[in-house]
Scaffold this motif. Structure first.
Motif, PDB file in Angstrom:
ATOM      1  N   LYS A   1      90.780  29.286  77.205  1.00  0.00           N
ATOM      2  CA  LYS A   1      89.326  29.110  77.170  1.00  0.00           C
ATOM      3  C   LYS A   1      88.856  28.395  75.909  1.00  0.00           C
ATOM      4  CE  LYS A   1      88.580  33.711  75.173  1.00  0.00           C
ATOM      5  NZ  LYS A   1      87.856  34.998  75.325  1.00  0.00           N
ATOM      6  N   ASP A   2      89.663  28.458  74.843  1.00  0.00           N
ATOM      7  CA  ASP A   2      89.316  27.786  73.581  1.00  0.00           C
ATOM      8  C   ASP A   2      89.985  26.426  73.467  1.00  0.00           C
ATOM      9  OD1 ASP A   2      87.795  29.962  72.834  1.00  0.00           O
ATOM     10  OD2 ASP A   2      89.485  30.971  71.849  1.00  0.00           O
ATOM     11  N   ARG A   3      90.253  25.790  74.563  1.00  0.00           N
ATOM     12  CA  ARG A   3      90.930  24.492  74.535  1.00  0.00           C
ATOM     13  C   ARG A   3      90.106  23.449  73.777  1.00  0.00           C
ATOM     14  NH1 ARG A   3      92.215  20.699  79.882  1.00  0.00           N
ATOM     15  NH2 ARG A   3      92.753  18.813  78.695  1.00  0.00           N
ATOM     16  N   GLU A   4      88.821  23.365  74.043  1.00  0.00           N
ATOM     17  CA  GLU A   4      87.977  22.369  73.381  1.00  0.00           C
ATOM     18  C   GLU A   4      87.903  22.618  71.874  1.00  0.00           C
ATOM     19  OE1 GLU A   4      84.205  22.353  75.234  1.00  0.00           O
ATOM     20  OE2 GLU A   4      84.946  21.607  77.180  1.00  0.00           O
ATOM     21  N   LEU A   5      87.939  23.870  71.472  1.00  0.00           N
ATOM     22  CA  LEU A   5      87.887  24.201  70.052  1.00  0.00           C
ATOM     23  C   LEU A   5      89.106  23.653  69.321  1.00  0.00           C
ATOM     24  CD1 LEU A   5      86.751  25.757  67.581  1.00  0.00           C
ATOM     25  CD2 LEU A   5      88.013  27.750  68.410  1.00  0.00           C
ATOM     26  N   PHE A   6      90.292  23.894  69.870  1.00  0.00           N
ATOM     27  CA  PHE A   6      91.517  23.452  69.203  1.00  0.00           C
ATOM     28  C   PHE A   6      91.701  21.936  69.315  1.00  0.00           C
ATOM     29  CE2 PHE A   6      92.511  27.923  70.312  1.00  0.00           C
ATOM     30  CZ  PHE A   6      92.659  28.399  69.021  1.00  0.00           C
ATOM     31  N   GLU A   7      91.183  21.317  70.350  1.00  0.00           N
ATOM     32  CA  GLU A   7      91.225  19.866  70.422  1.00  0.00           C
ATOM     33  C   GLU A   7      90.332  19.242  69.346  1.00  0.00           C
ATOM     34  OE1 GLU A   7      90.163  18.832  74.377  1.00  0.00           O
ATOM     35  OE2 GLU A   7      92.196  19.107  75.179  1.00  0.00           O
TER      36      GLU A   7
END
Length: 253
Positions: free
Chosen positions: A73-79
């Motif tokens: 769910k935190d994919r955009e954060l780590f990208e």
């Protein structure tokens, strides 16, 4: 009328002539420096043109998000974090090795690649675009800089295991055309401004000083600089600084 041309106020002294020559030199250097900056910007603004036949020039390696993290769910954060700390490395082959001398022989060893770190300026710069949530995944560290001989503050990612290296072919798809007239003029100005005596004047007159490696915010110790006599300090602070050790050190200098 002929005698009036020889009046003293019409003749310039040696000091005046030297001052005028110095001012003319400064104006000439400033004019050429401004022109070189304009030419550099013109070279930078030349648009890239696509190649008819793209070709490969070695390989490039960079970090990407792990496959199992793409469903998180935190994919955009780590990208977003990866965009700020990603690094690229280029090599002629996929092995990414380098020569190293060991026991009298040269062997091939693997080139180590790490994630980038944020300096203190980038950490405080709003243009970096780092959010408060992204800051929680960074850790503050101090490292010694042997060139400047001081400790620098850097911010390092605390969870580098979320990223892996990926190797792809490095393709050249565009090129920048060269303007021969522009390049010739820029090279002539650079050769003039890069001379030793001219470069010193550029740093002094245009950039305002030559102490680039010293921190302007660093405070000098008043006792060591011998300037506490004219310093506007309270009498109580002067009394605290004037202990026997400081007075003895000052008198022995």
């Amino acid at each position: 009328m002929e005698d009036n041309n020889l009046l003293p106020f019409r003749l310039r002294s040696l000091r005046s002539r030297k001052r005028i020559m110095k001012k003319d030199l400064d104006k000439q250097i400033r004019k050429k420096h401004v022109r070189s900056e304009e030419l550099w910007q013109m070279k930078r603004d030349i648009p890239l043109l696509p190649l008819e036949k793209p070709y490969q020039k070695g390989f490039v390696r960079f970090f990407v998000l792990r496959e199992d993290m793409k469903a998180d769910k935190d994919r955009e954060l780590f990208e977003a974090i990866l965009e700020k700390i990603n690094t690229r490395m280029y090599a002629e082959t996929r092995k990414f090795t380098k020569k190293k001398k060991r026991k009298g022989r040269k062997i091939q060893v693997e080139r180590i690649q790490h994630l980038g770190r944020l300096s203190l300026n980038k950490w405080l710069d709003p243009k970096t675009g780092i959010t408060d949530r992204e800051r929680t995944y960074f850790m503050k560290k101090e490292e010694y800089d042997p060139y400047r001989k001081r400790y620098n503050i850097v911010y390092e990612c605390t969870e580098p295991w979320r990223f892996v290296l990926k190797v792809i072919p490095y393709m050249i798809t565009h090129y920048k055309p060269l303007d021969s007239g522009l390049e010739k003029e820029y090279d002539a100005l650079y050769a003039y401004l890069d001379r030793y005596e001219i470069a010193g004047l550029v740093i002094k007159k245009i950039y305002g000083g030559s102490r680039k490696w010293k921190d302007g915010k660093q405070k000098t110790h008043l006792m060591k600089s011998k300037k506490y006599f004219t310093c506007k300090m309270p009498a109580t602070e002067i009394a605290e600084n004037l202990d026997d050790g400081n007075v003895r050190n000052y008198l022995n200098v």
